[in-house]
Design a protein around this motif. Structure first.
Motif, mmCIF file in Angstrom:
data_model
loop_
_atom_site.group_PDB
_atom_site.id
_atom_site.type_symbol
_atom_site.label_atom_id
_atom_site.label_comp_id
_atom_site.label_asym_id
_atom_site.label_seq_id
_atom_site.Cartn_x
_atom_site.Cartn_y
_atom_site.Cartn_z
ATOM 1 N N ILE A 272 0.893 -1.266 0.023
ATOM 2 C CA ILE A 272 0.148 -0.011 0.110
ATOM 3 C C ILE A 272 0.707 1.187 -0.115
ATOM 4 O O ILE A 272 0.322 2.321 -0.530
ATOM 5 C CB ILE A 272 -0.913 -0.146 1.365
ATOM 6 N N LYS A 273 2.297 1.247 0.571
ATOM 7 C CA LYS A 273 2.973 2.319 0.469
ATOM 8 C C LYS A 273 3.579 2.438 -0.726
ATOM 9 O O LYS A 273 4.092 3.737 -0.954
ATOM 10 C CB LYS A 273 3.952 1.962 1.569
ATOM 11 N N ASN A 274 3.636 1.589 -1.640
ATOM 12 C CA ASN A 274 4.356 1.755 -3.039
ATOM 13 C C ASN A 274 3.805 1.138 -4.206
ATOM 14 O O ASN A 274 3.773 0.053 -4.630
ATOM 15 C CB ASN A 274 5.705 1.035 -2.927
ATOM 16 N N PRO A 275 2.407 1.708 -4.575
ATOM 17 C CA PRO A 275 1.705 1.334 -5.692
ATOM 18 C C PRO A 275 2.142 1.373 -7.033
ATOM 19 O O PRO A 275 3.150 2.080 -7.096
ATOM 20 C CB PRO A 275 0.548 2.032 -5.619
ATOM 21 N N LYS A 276 2.047 0.372 -7.427
ATOM 22 C CA LYS A 276 3.062 -0.046 -9.060
ATOM 23 C C LYS A 276 2.002 -0.028 -10.055
ATOM 24 O O LYS A 276 0.990 -0.850 -10.178
ATOM 25 C CB LYS A 276 3.910 -0.974 -8.639
ATOM 26 N N LEU A 277 2.269 0.870 -11.154
ATOM 27 C CA LEU A 277 1.452 0.555 -12.317
ATOM 28 C C LEU A 277 1.994 -0.708 -13.135
ATOM 29 O O LEU A 277 2.979 -0.876 -13.312
ATOM 30 C CB LEU A 277 1.956 2.007 -13.257
ATOM 31 N N ILE A 278 0.960 -1.509 -13.604
ATOM 32 C CA ILE A 278 1.262 -2.857 -13.923
ATOM 33 C C ILE A 278 0.381 -3.085 -15.310
ATOM 34 O O ILE A 278 0.807 -3.847 -16.112
ATOM 35 C CB ILE A 278 0.808 -3.989 -12.944
ATOM 36 N N SER A 279 -0.349 -2.089 -15.881
ATOM 37 C CA SER A 279 -0.966 -2.257 -17.034
ATOM 38 C C SER A 279 -1.507 -0.681 -17.420
ATOM 39 O O SER A 279 -1.843 -0.167 -16.345
ATOM 40 C CB SER A 279 -2.231 -3.298 -16.777
ATOM 41 N N LYS A 280 -1.353 -0.406 -18.594
ATOM 42 C CA LYS A 280 -1.793 0.654 -19.393
ATOM 43 C C LYS A 280 -2.475 0.274 -20.610
ATOM 44 O O LYS A 280 -1.905 -0.149 -21.562
ATOM 45 C CB LYS A 280 -0.846 1.543 -19.412
ATOM 46 N N ASN A 281 -3.786 0.615 -20.739
ATOM 47 C CA ASN A 281 -4.478 0.260 -21.974
ATOM 48 C C ASN A 281 -5.254 1.665 -22.432
ATOM 49 O O ASN A 281 -5.526 2.328 -21.740
ATOM 50 C CB ASN A 281 -5.452 -0.785 -22.002
ATOM 51 N N ASN A 282 -5.433 1.785 -23.769
ATOM 52 C CA ASN A 282 -6.300 2.823 -24.104
ATOM 53 C C ASN A 282 -7.208 2.483 -25.387
ATOM 54 O O ASN A 282 -7.194 1.361 -26.006
ATOM 55 C CB ASN A 282 -5.516 4.118 -24.690
ATOM 56 N N GLN A 283 -8.302 3.212 -25.500
ATOM 57 C CA GLN A 283 -9.508 2.934 -26.686
ATOM 58 C C GLN A 283 -9.607 4.180 -27.063
ATOM 59 O O GLN A 283 -9.791 5.447 -26.203
ATOM 60 C CB GLN A 283 -10.493 2.049 -26.131
ATOM 61 N N ASP A 284 -10.128 4.617 -28.378
ATOM 62 C CA ASP A 284 -10.552 5.688 -28.679
ATOM 63 C C ASP A 284 -11.769 6.287 -28.217
ATOM 64 O O ASP A 284 -12.475 5.491 -27.692
ATOM 65 C CB ASP A 284 -10.710 5.847 -30.293
ATOM 66 N N GLY A 285 -11.898 7.572 -28.041
ATOM 67 C CA GLY A 285 -13.166 8.178 -27.513
ATOM 68 C C GLY A 285 -13.113 8.596 -26.043
ATOM 69 O O GLY A 285 -12.171 8.203 -25.443
ATOM 70 N N SER A 334 -20.432 8.638 -35.320
ATOM 71 C CA SER A 334 -19.906 8.474 -34.064
ATOM 72 C C SER A 334 -19.910 6.918 -33.795
ATOM 73 O O SER A 334 -20.741 6.171 -34.288
ATOM 74 C CB SER A 334 -20.840 9.091 -32.929
ATOM 75 N N TYR A 335 -19.014 6.540 -32.880
ATOM 76 C CA TYR A 335 -18.977 5.004 -32.436
ATOM 77 C C TYR A 335 -19.255 4.928 -30.701
ATOM 78 O O TYR A 335 -19.024 5.932 -30.187
ATOM 79 C CB TYR A 335 -17.768 4.390 -32.658
ATOM 80 N N SER A 336 -19.848 3.688 -30.405
ATOM 81 C CA SER A 336 -19.706 3.275 -29.071
ATOM 82 C C SER A 336 -18.912 2.165 -29.166
ATOM 83 O O SER A 336 -19.231 1.236 -29.766
ATOM 84 C CB SER A 336 -21.136 2.905 -28.659
ATOM 85 N N ILE A 337 -17.710 2.127 -28.352
ATOM 86 C CA ILE A 337 -16.745 1.321 -28.503
ATOM 87 C C ILE A 337 -16.774 0.630 -26.950
ATOM 88 O O ILE A 337 -16.717 1.225 -25.959
ATOM 89 C CB ILE A 337 -15.421 1.881 -28.542
ATOM 90 N N ILE A 338 -17.021 -0.859 -26.826
ATOM 91 C CA ILE A 338 -16.797 -1.647 -25.810
ATOM 92 C C ILE A 338 -15.844 -2.322 -25.763
ATOM 93 O O ILE A 338 -15.453 -3.301 -26.580
ATOM 94 C CB ILE A 338 -18.107 -2.240 -25.619
ATOM 95 N N THR A 339 -15.160 -2.547 -24.586
ATOM 96 C CA THR A 339 -13.782 -3.197 -24.514
ATOM 97 C C THR A 339 -13.651 -4.010 -22.942
ATOM 98 O O THR A 339 -14.667 -3.587 -22.293
ATOM 99 C CB THR A 339 -12.460 -2.545 -24.485
ATOM 100 N N SER A 340 -12.985 -5.028 -22.849
ATOM 101 C CA SER A 340 -13.138 -5.752 -21.531
ATOM 102 C C SER A 340 -11.561 -6.147 -21.394
ATOM 103 O O SER A 340 -10.619 -6.222 -22.272
ATOM 104 C CB SER A 340 -14.021 -6.892 -21.730
ATOM 105 N N GLU A 350 -8.794 -7.675 -23.932
ATOM 106 C CA GLU A 350 -9.326 -9.064 -24.366
ATOM 107 C C GLU A 350 -10.122 -8.969 -25.350
ATOM 108 O O GLU A 350 -10.027 -9.791 -26.517
ATOM 109 C CB GLU A 350 -9.679 -9.957 -23.249
ATOM 110 N N ASN A 351 -11.013 -8.098 -25.420
ATOM 111 C CA ASN A 351 -12.264 -8.321 -26.297
ATOM 112 C C ASN A 351 -12.778 -6.864 -26.640
ATOM 113 O O ASN A 351 -12.727 -5.850 -25.941
ATOM 114 C CB ASN A 351 -13.379 -8.840 -25.832
ATOM 115 N N SER A 352 -13.055 -6.429 -27.907
ATOM 116 C CA SER A 352 -13.697 -4.992 -28.145
ATOM 117 C C SER A 352 -14.467 -5.188 -29.531
ATOM 118 O O SER A 352 -14.437 -5.941 -30.195
ATOM 119 C CB SER A 352 -12.490 -4.007 -28.379
ATOM 120 N N VAL A 353 -15.612 -4.399 -29.068
ATOM 121 C CA VAL A 353 -16.642 -4.327 -30.080
ATOM 122 C C VAL A 353 -16.886 -2.997 -30.486
ATOM 123 O O VAL A 353 -16.975 -2.126 -29.561
ATOM 124 C CB VAL A 353 -17.770 -5.200 -29.834
ATOM 125 N N SER A 354 -17.593 -2.504 -31.546
ATOM 126 C CA SER A 354 -17.953 -1.138 -31.801
ATOM 127 C C SER A 354 -19.449 -1.095 -32.498
ATOM 128 O O SER A 354 -19.566 -2.062 -33.346
ATOM 129 C CB SER A 354 -16.925 -0.472 -32.528
#
Length: 731
Positions: A272-285, A334-340, A350-354
Motif C-alpha cells: 500500500i505504501k508503494n503502488p505500482k503501475l502494472i497495466s496501461k491500455n487505451n481506446q478511442d473516444g 460516431s461510435y460506441s466502443i466496448i472493451t473488456s 481481451e475483447n472489443s466491439v463497436s
C-alpha cells in the motif's frame, strides 16, 4: 473533483453566436431569468418546466441544428457477425424467428463499407453534443446495505445492479480510503490528478501514499474520471479533456472528437505504501460508462469519426471489421466502443466491439449491456392536406413570394461557403422523440451482440430501465408536434449550402409518457400508453414486481406499475404531492426514498420524502425540507447519497444559498438523518466550506462516518455522539 459537461467546438460556438440575435427578442420574467442564471452558475441539473415553453422561435431554430438522428428504425437483413462468428449467426437465426422487428444491420465486411456509410458532414455543424444527464445508479433491489466481513464493516458505492461494480471518486476497502482529487497550480490552472491513500482506524487518519497521474502517466489534457479498488488492484479511468476554466470554478469539458482517448490504468496496491503501475491500455473516444463484474472491467467510450478517419482504435490498432456493427440506417458519425480486460491478470484488452452510432445512456444489468440512443425524428408534412391550408394562409398574410430567388452580395454559411442567392420557404415539420436500444450480453470478458429495438419516446436516464427475469422494462417520455417554419434557404451555384430560421408557429403539440416491456430478444411484450399528459419523467425505480416513476408539471405524481404479468403491465397507484422527486432510492423492502425539490413556494428548497411501498400503491410517510434555498448533487448523481437501512442512516450533501446586498455564497453541508416513527431525525449538519464544485461523499467504516469533498480534506465523525473527531488534508 470537477464535474462533467459535454464538449463543444468552434462550429458550435458559431451556432451559438447566430442565436444571440434571436435570443435578444425574447422577454423572460425576472424570476425565471434568476433561475436560469443560478442554474448555470451552480453547474448542477435543475429542471424548470416553464422555461421550455418560452422562446419558441429560437427553440425551433436550435432544433433544426441539433436534431441529428443517431440510430433510426431499421429492419433485419443480414446475419450478425463478430469474433465468434457462428455464435452470432446462430443467435441471430433464433432471434429472427422470434422477432421479425428486431433492429437490423450487419457486421462490416470491409473498412470501405464503413466509410461509405458515414454521412457527408452537415454544413456548419458537427454533432458533438449529447444531452446526457449525469446520473449513476443504485442497487438492483435498490437497498443500500453495509458490506465487508469480520471486524471491517463499511459502506460501498451506490450501484444499480448487485454485483456490477461502478467507479467513483472515493473508494474504501474498510481499512484505507482512496480519494481521487486534482492538483491545481498557484494560478488556479489544472495540473494533474492524484489518488491520496489514507489509513482510517477508529476515526484516526493518516495519509500513507499518493498515486500521481501526471503527463508522463496519462499525457497532456487528460483527466482521471473515476477509480475502482478491487482486491489488490486500483483501477483508474482517464479521458481527454478540454480545460476551459480554472480549477474549482468551472468544470473541465470531456472532449468528444476524433482525437479523444480513454485510458485504463491498473495498479498493484498489495504494497500500500508503494503502488505500482502494472497495466496501461487505451481506446478511442471519451469514457461514457465503466463497470467491473467478476474481475473484468468493461469500458464504454464514445468517439466521433469522419470520412478521413473512420475506424476506431484500441491500443493503437484498428478495431477489426467483423467487430464493428452497422445498423441498417445510421445518421451519426460516431461510435460506441466496448472493451473488456481482466484486472487480476492486468494484461491487454481481451475483447472489443463497436457500434456505428453513439449512446446517450448505458444501462448494465447482471448479464447484459444496453446502449440507449436518443433519436430526434423529423418529417416534412407540408403536403399533408391538414397543413397545406395553414401554410397557404401564413404565406398570404406575410405576403411571401415562395418562387422568388434573391441575389445576395455577401453571406457565409457556417462551413465558410459563400452563398450567392437566397429563397424563402415555408414548411410544416413533424418532430418526435424516439429512442434506440442495442443489447449486448457479457460474461467473463466476452461481449456478444444480441438484438436491438426502437421505441417512441425519450428515456430520462438509465434508472428508467430495469431487467427482471430476462425481461427489460422501462418508462419513456413521448412528445410529438408539428411546427410551421419560415426560413431563408441559401444557395451557391444552385446548391443549398445553408438555411436560417426566421419564424415558426406550433400547430400541434402532444406530450405524455409510456411504459414498455421487452423479452430477451428485445421483442415488445406489453405497453401502457398516454400517461400523465403534459408532464415529464423525473425519476424511476424498480423493486420486485413493481416499478415506480415520477412525472412533473406542477405536482409530483408518483405512479406505481405492477409488472407481475410482463405482457400486461398495469398502473395500480398515482400519488400527487407538491414539488417533484428527481431521484428514487429503495431504503428497505417497504420504504423508498425520494430526493427532490419543493418548489411550491419560491425559492426552491431541497426535500427528502419517505414513501411506503408495501402495497400496490405508494403513500408518503414522512418529509423533510431544508430551511434555506438549496439543492444537492444527489438530485442527479446517486453516488452522492448514502442510504443504509441496517444502520438506519441517510447521508446527503446539501448546498445552501446565502444572499446579501453585495455578496452571494453557496455553503456546503453534509446532512445525516435517521428514519424512525414515520419521521426524519437530523443527526448531523457538518459544514464543509463554500462550494468549489467538488464531489462530496459520505461513507462509514465501523462506527465512524467519513466525509470528503474530494479536493481539500476528509472529516471523521464518531457516530456514537456525532461529534467530529478529526480532519485530514488531502490537497
Amino acid at each position: 473533483m470537477s464535474r462533467n459537461f459535454e464538449d463543444f467546438d468552434e462550429k458550435n460556438i458559431e451556432i451559438a453566436k447566430m442565436l444571440i440575435n434571436d435570443s435578444e427578442k425574447i422577454t423572460i420574467d425576472e424570476k425565471t431569468n434568476e433561475k436560469i442564471i443560478k442554474s448555470i452558475r451552480n453547474g448542477r441539473k435543475k429542471k424548470f418546466t416553464g422555461i421550455y415553453k418560452m422562446a419558441t422561435a429560437v427553440a425551433a431554430c436550435i432544433v433544426l441544428v441539433a436534431g441529428m438522428t443517431i440510430w433510426n428504425h431499421v429492419n433485419t437483413k443480414e446475419v450478425y457477425r463478430s469474433s465468434g462468428e457462428k455464435m452470432y449467426a446462430d443467435n441471430y437465426a433464433t432471434l429472427s424467428k422470434i422477432n421479425k422487428n428486431v433492429q437490423g444491420g450487419k457486421f462490416a465486411d470491409s473498412y470501405d463499407e464503413i466509410k461509405s456509410r458515414l454521412k457527408e458532414e452537415v454544413p456548419g455543424y458537427k454533432d458533438n453534443e449529447r444531452g446526457v444527464k449525469k446520473s449513476t445508479d443504485a442497487a438492483t433491489d435498490g437497498i443500500s446495505r453495509s458490506t465487508g466481513t469480520g471486524k471491517n464493516n463499511y459502506s460501498k458505492t451506490n450501484e444499480q445492479t448487485e454485483g456490477v461494480h461502478e467507479g467513483d471518486s472515493v473508494k474504501t476497502d474498510g481499512k484505507y480510503i482512496y480519494t481521487l482529487t486534482e492538483k491545481c497550480k498557484k494560478n488556479g490552472e489544472f495540473a494533474y490528478n492524484k489518488v491520496v491513500i489514507t489509513e482510517a482506524t477508529n476515526g484516526n487518519m493518516k495519509n500513507i501514499s499518493t498515486i500521481m497521474f501526471d503527463e508522463k502517466t496519462v499525457g497532456k489534457q487528460t483527466s482521471v474520471r473515476e477509480i475502482y479498488v478491487e482486491n489488490n488492484r486500483l483501477v483508474a479511468i482517464a479521458s481527454t479533456i478540454n480545460r476551459i476554466a480554472t480549477c474549482g470554478v468551472v468544470d473541465d469539458v470531456i472532449a468528444r472528437n476524433k482525437k479523444s482517448k480513454t485510458y485504463i490504468l491498473i495498479y498493484d496496491i498489495s504494497d500500500i505504501k508503494n503502488p505500482k503501475l502494472i497495466s496501461k491500455n487505451n481506446q478511442d473516444g471519451s469514457v461514457a460508462e465503466t463497470r467491473i463484474v467478476n474481475g473484468y472491467l468493461y469500458t464504454i467510450s464514445s468517439w466521433d469519426a469522419d470520412k478521413d478517419d473512420c475506424i476506431p482504435y484500441v491500443n493503437e490498432k484498428k478495431v477489426e471489421c467483423k467487430d464493428i456493427f452497422i445498423p441498417d440506417v445510421s445518421e451519426d458519425n460516431s461510435y460506441s466502443i466496448i472493451t473488456s480486460i481482466n484486472i487480476d491478470t492486468a494484461k491487454k484488452i481481451e475483447n472489443s466491439v463497436s457500434v456505428l452510432g453513439s449512446s446517450s445512456d448505458v444501462y448494465v444489468s447482471g448479464n447484459n449491456i444496453y446502449l440507449i440512443s436518443q433519436v430526434f425524428d423529423e418529417e416534412d408534412v407540408s403536403d399533408d392536406e391538414n397543413y397545406k391550408a395553414k401554410i397557404d394562409k401564413y404565406v398570404k398574410n406575410k405576403k411571401i413570394d415562395l418562387n422568388k430567388k434573391t441575389k445576395i452580395k455577401y453571406h457565409y454559411a457556417l462551413d465558410k461557403i459563400k452563398a450567392d442567392t437566397k429563397k424563402r420557404q415555408v414548411k410544416a415539420i413533424k418532430r418526435s422523440d424516439k429512442s434506440e436500444i442495442i443489447k449486448y450480453s457479457y460474461k467473463d470478458g466476452k461481449i456478444t451482440f444480441i438484438a436491438g429495438t426502437g421505441i417512441n419516446g425519450r428515456i430520462d436516464d438509465r434508472f428508467s430501465l430495469d431487467e427482471k427475469d430476462g425481461y427489460l422494462r422501462l418508462v419513456a417520455h413521448v412528445s410529438e408536434g408539428v411546427t410551421l417554419e419560415d426560413s431563408y434557404v441559401y444557395y451557391k451555384d444552385g446548391k443549398q449550402v445553408d438555411d436560417e430560421c426566421i419564424d415558426d408557429k406550433v400547430i400541434t403539440s402532444t406530450e405524455n409518457n409510456s411504459v414498455y416491456t421487452f423479452d430477451s430478444a428485445m421483442k415488445k411484450k406489453g405497453e401502457i400508453l398516454g400517461l400523465a399528459k403534459n408532464e415529464d419523467i423525473y425519476a424511476a425505480r424498480y423493486l420486485g414486481n413493481y416499478g415506480y416513476f415520477v412525472t412533473y408539471e406542477q405536482t409530483d405524481p408518483l405512479f406505481t406499475v405492477d409488472f407481475t404479468d410482463m405482457a400486461n403491465p398495469k398502473i395500480t397507484g398515482a400519488l400527487k404531492i407538491p414539488g417533484y422527486s428527481d431521484y428514487l432510492q429503495m431504503f428497505d423492502e417497504n420504504n423508498m426514498l425520494g430526493i427532490g425539490v419543493n418548489d411550491e413556494n419560491e425559492p426552491s428548497k431541497l426535500k427528502i420524502d419517505m414513501y411506503g411501498i408495501s402495497g400496490k400503491k405508494a403513500e408518503r410517510k414522512a418529509s423533510y425540507t431544508v430551511k434555506k434555498e438549496s439543492d444537492s448533487d444527489a438530485l442527479y448523481d446517486s453516488k452522492a447519497l448514502l442510504a443504509d437501512s441496517e444502520k438506519n442512516i441517510i447521508g446527503i450533501p446539501v448546498y445552501e444559498d446565502n444572499y446579501s446586498d453585495e455578496y452571494y455564497s453557496e455553503d456546503v453541508y453534509y446532512y445525516l438523518f435517521k428514519y424512525e416513527n414515520n419521521r426524519f431525525k437530523q443527526l448531523l449538519r457538518l459544514k464543509l466550506g463554500e462550494q468549489e464544485y467538488s464531489d462530496v461523499r459520505g461513507f462509514y467504516i465501523d462506527n465512524y462516518l467519513y466525509v470528503t469533498d474530494c479536493s481539500k480534506a476528509i472529516w471523521a465523525v464518531n457516530m456514537a455522539d456525532y461529534s467530529v473527531k478529526g480532519k485530514i488534508s488531502i490537497k
